[in-house]
Scaffold this active site. Structure first.
Site, short mmCIF file in Angstrom:
data_model
loop_
_atom_site.label_atom_id
_atom_site.label_comp_id
_atom_site.label_asym_id
_atom_site.label_seq_id
_atom_site.Cartn_x
_atom_site.Cartn_y
_atom_site.Cartn_z
N GLU A 126 11.38 32.02 -1.74
CA GLU A 126 10.23 32.78 -1.52
C GLU A 126 9.88 34.10 -2.50
OE1 GLU A 126 8.22 34.24 2.83
OE2 GLU A 126 10.13 34.77 2.43
N HIS A 300 15.81 36.88 14.03
CA HIS A 300 14.19 36.70 13.22
C HIS A 300 14.13 35.42 12.44
CE1 HIS A 300 11.44 38.89 10.41
NE2 HIS A 300 11.58 37.91 9.63
N GLU A 301 15.12 34.98 11.84
CA GLU A 301 15.31 33.71 11.05
C GLU A 301 15.13 32.75 11.97
OE1 GLU A 301 14.86 34.40 8.12
OE2 GLU A 301 15.30 36.45 8.36
#
Length: 848
Positions: A126, A300-301
């Site tokens: 990313e 979060h992931e």
């Protein structure tokens, strides 16, 4: 970065021509230390007869074959693109190339462990870096299946998005792993991690009844420090929470979590193969703030497996559909599903302060940002995309109701599974479940920039009874939107030595002025707290009486979230030059010793040092720095033995040291001649103390080298680079500068650490010699380094500690004379300038 950009219009045009079906990617990582062999077979449909391009960053392209027709690489490959002409309705493209490993944390990163010489690889794709590993249509709305085949040393472990298969023997001690195809996903969340990683495994049963294999991986030399059982526990809690709330089972076959070296971010949500920074492998004692941050990052992931991986934005302007949601989801999951029940206090102390800071920069932007090209999105992984977006979602969930909110999210996942979406797709589902019209809300909160300020306006009679209470809402001139808020107002009164909440009302605020009749007739309290319970996203102001009460008694508030809000309000008033930086220093030193929330302490101590180093009037700076260091030492001595606060105060004291007496203490602590009960000077703390000594000019380069030899680890190398760069002479800083600017050999984490040492405030006097050099390096660095390294150098080497008019004028001069520089580069420089402009305004206020 010439030739590596991609514009949104180019991506839209390509999407109108191409629809991808599958990739077969074959990689050989046994070909030496510089390059690996990459073979891509890409199948896609297209408008017959059309032309387009596919992305690839490679050292050498050997062959290109389109539908059986050979294409000359010398003619077709240039500027990270392969031109494709004469497309058929159905196409097969085969590209064979040699691609370079990186040491920048982008593409396929190669790391050699200094402890044992072992080689470790991991991918980071990313935003636009899968093209560094294979030929790919590098945009999120061209999803496909990905089938990886990897040849690597037989002793290695190889992990990708699909479950790891049994390898088959190849030549010369190598084996080949042939992975099954993934579901249809975007290229940026594909992954390859390979090396002699240690691993441990577990499993859980999904809501669908499937058994999901779990894995935790880490380097051999760090494995003893990796607490995998705890990571599995948090992962299970997150799975249970998300599957219940989202009403959509986990969408992938397995879930591996891999702690990898020299990682740029906290983690990356590769589908089923999440990579984490090794900062989360604790070889030394860390604060509770760091421990909690790891839990939030894990969740979060995991949230990204739904937000981003199952359903993905069409283009990067809707990056918030990934990051804002993962930020919000991980915070509520941490608060409700783990032992870290004060996660919203942490969110206010860290994320919201980040958001407010970002939202006041000249580069502020709406949560739904305007992203014109890849360079735009690279600089948009910021406090608005993450923290403001998460704050706004918290407010939206409160407004529509949490059950309706989760219901809309569930419907969104089910409708758009494996697809790509835009803002409107989500709003449609939330409107259906809540019955509320959200277009106008979206325009004010997601599609406009800037942060509002809310201030109380209070009048009382002679007896102290409130005769009028109103809330004044303002907005900056450049971002003048006045927004609706749902918020609480809390009254806090001193009773028996404590600040106790004696009244609370929850109201709607809209417009420039909101009268609050419910509070008329009440006795004015010692402290009035707007946004009590932190429902709203807005800066709040303390009236004069409340600020005076806070300076004396903030620590006497029992509720940690209320304390965090007061800490934040006091800091905002200081940053906005509406209150004295010297008063803020007094506020912190008088009250921080009693603060119980680790992240609040961590954030506040960082703000304290910024106030002392850059925000107080120059005439009192030396006195203020000495006062801060002395105060921190007293706090360290008074802290409970072995406590989180003791560690934070000692570390902050070392960073703030500014006199010979301070550094004598630092040296004695490091040598064990000065002992604080309960404080263990372990590896990382010893390095922090040595960095302080180096910055003070009382440790030599030879001492740093000796410490490096004693700690021959990756972490030791990073600390050593920081310490060398912190040496306060111009000559020492020239050496550090040359290692960063004149050479491109250092890996990403060493670059970041050296830059941190270079601008250590104890060496501020030497930085004036580098102002001209800084501006001369900007364009060459931007054009020759990868984005991540360029960003570290441009932000990290800016001599911000000077905080003077000369630096301001030089920065303005560069911006004025380089109006045609790349917009993303100008943004970074303009943000640097904004910090100096703010510091000068706060200094002027402090001098009054």
């Amino acid at each position: 970065m010439p030739g590596e950009n991609l514009t949104r219009s180019e991506a839209q045009e390509r999407r109108s021509i191409v629809d991808t079906s599958s990739y077969e990617v074959t990689l050989d990582v046994t070909t030496g230390p510089e390059v690996f062999r990459s073979r891509s077979v890409v199948r896609f449909s297209a408008v017959a007869g059309a032309s387009t391009f596919i992305d690839l960053i490679a050292r050498d392209v050997h062959t290109i074959t389109l539908n059986g027709r050979s294409i000359d690489p010398a003619r077709a490959f240039a500027d990270s693109r392969i031109a494709l002409d004469g497309l058929a309705a159905e196409n097969e493209l085969v590209v064979e190339a040699d691609c370079p490993y990186t040491n920048t944390g982008e593409g396929l990163h190669r790391f050699v462990d200094p402890v044992d010489g072992e080689v470790y690889l991991y991918s980071q794709f990313e935003v636009p870096d899968s093209r560094r590993v294979f030929a790919v249509f590098e945009q999120p709305d061209l999803k496909a299946t990905f089938q990886f085949t990897v040849t690597a040393p037989s002793a290695w472990k190889v992990v990708s998005n699909s479950p790891t298969p049994e390898p088959t023997p190849a030549d010369d001690g190598a084996s080949t792993w042939s992975f099954a195809p993934t579901p249809r996903i975007s290229s940026y969340i594909t992954a390859l991690v390979a090396g002699p990683y240690e691993a441990t495994f577990s499993e859980l049963t999904s809501a669908s009844g499937r058994v999901i294999p779990l894995g935790v991986y880490g380097r051999k030399s760090l494995w003893q420090h990796l607490d995998a059982d705890y990571i599995f526990e948090k992962t299970r809690q997150g799975f249970a929470y998300y599957e219940e709330k989202f009403q959509v089972p986990y969408p992938f076959e397995k879930y591996d979590q891999l702690f990898v070296p020299e990682f740029n971010a906290g983690a990356m949500e590769n589908a089923g193969a999440v990579t984490f920074t090794e900062t989360y492998v604790f070889r030394s004692k860390v604060t509770d703030a760091v421990k909690e941050r790891r839990v939030v990052t894990i969740l979060h992931e995991l949230a990204h497996m739904w937000f981003g991986d199952l359903v993905t934005m069409k283009w990067w302007n809707d990056l918030w559909l990934n990051e804002s949601f993962a930020e919000w989801a991980s915070t509520i999951a941490t608060a409700e599903a783990t032992e870290w029940t004060e996660a919203w206090t942490t969110f206010n102390a860290m994320e919201k302060s980040w958001a407010y800071r970002q939202d006041q920069l000249p580069s502020t932007h709406p949560v739904v940002a305007e992203i014109n090209d890849l360079e735009d999105v690279q600089v948009n992984f910021d406090g608005i995309t993450y923290a403001k977006g998460g704050s706004v979602l918290k407010q939206l969930a409160a407004w529509v109701g949490i059950e309706a909110f989760f219901g809309g999210v569930s419907a969104y996942f089910q409708k758009h599974a494996w697809g790509n979406t835009e803002l409107r797709d989500l709003l449609v589902e939330l409107e259906a479940t809540s019955g509320r019209e959200l277009t106008s809300w979206s325009k004010k909160w997601l599609e406009t920039a800037g942060v509002n300020t809310l201030a109380p306006e209070i009048k009382t009679d002679g007896a102290g009874v409130i005769t009028r209470f109103a809330i004044v809402q303002t907005a900056p001139a450049d971002y003048s939107t006045i927004r609706p808020h749902r918020l609480g107002v809390g009254f806090y009164t001193l009773q028996d030595g404590a600040l106790v909440r004696t009244h609370h009302v929850e109201i709607d605020v809209d417009g420039d002025l909101t009268e609050v009749s419910e509070l008329v007739g009440l006795e004015r309290p010692d402290l009035v707290l707007l946004n009590d319970e932190d429902l709203a996203y807005a800066k709040i102001r303390l009236d004069d009486r409340s600020l005076a009460t806070a300076i004396e008694h903030l620590s006497k508030i029992s509720d940690p979230l209320a304390r965090s809000l007061v800490w934040g309000a006091a800091w905002d008033q200081t940053r906005d030059a509406e209150a004295s930086a010297s008063d803020y220093i007094d506020l912190v030193l008088r009250n921080i010793g009693a603060e119980t929330e680790s992240t609040t302490v961590r954030t506040t101590l960082a703000q304290l040092q910024l106030a002392a180093n850059s925000y107080v009037a120059p005439a009192v700076r030396d006195t203020s720095r000495r006062k801060v260091a002395d105060g921190l030492w007293s706090l360290a001595q008074a802290a409970a033995p072995g406590s989180d606060s003791q560690l934070q105060f000692v570390t902050a004291f070392a960073s703030a040291a500014s006199t010979a007496e301070h550094w004598d203490r630092v040296r004695a602590l490091r040598a064990g001649e000065l002992v604080l009960d309960g404080l263990a000077v372990d590896d990382d703390l010893s390095w922090a103390l040595l960095v302080s000594l180096a910055a003070g000019g009382v440790a030599s380069a030879a001492e740093i080298d000796a410490a490096r030899a004693a700690d021959n680890t990756a972490k030791g190398g990073e600390f050593a680079a920081q310490a060398h760069a912190a040496l306060p002479t111009v000559e020492a800083k020239r050496i550090a500068w040359a290692s960063l600017i004149e050479s491109n050999d250092l890996p990403n984490t060493v670059v970041r650490s050296a830059a941190l040492g270079f601008i250590h405030p104890a060496g501020t006097d030497a930085l004036a010699a580098f102002v001209d050099d800084y501006f001369e390096m900007l364009l060459p660095i931007w054009s020759t380094r990868t984005y991540q390294i360029a960003n570290y150098l441009i932000t990290g080497l800016y001599p911000a500690p000077l905080a003077n008019s000369e630096l301001r004028d030089a920065t303005r001069g560069w911006l004025d004379s380089h109006r045609d520089a790349p917009p993303a580069l100008r943004r970074l420089v303009a943000e640097n300038l904004a910090g100096v402009d703010r510091a000068l305004a706060v200094q002027e206020r402090d001098a009054q």
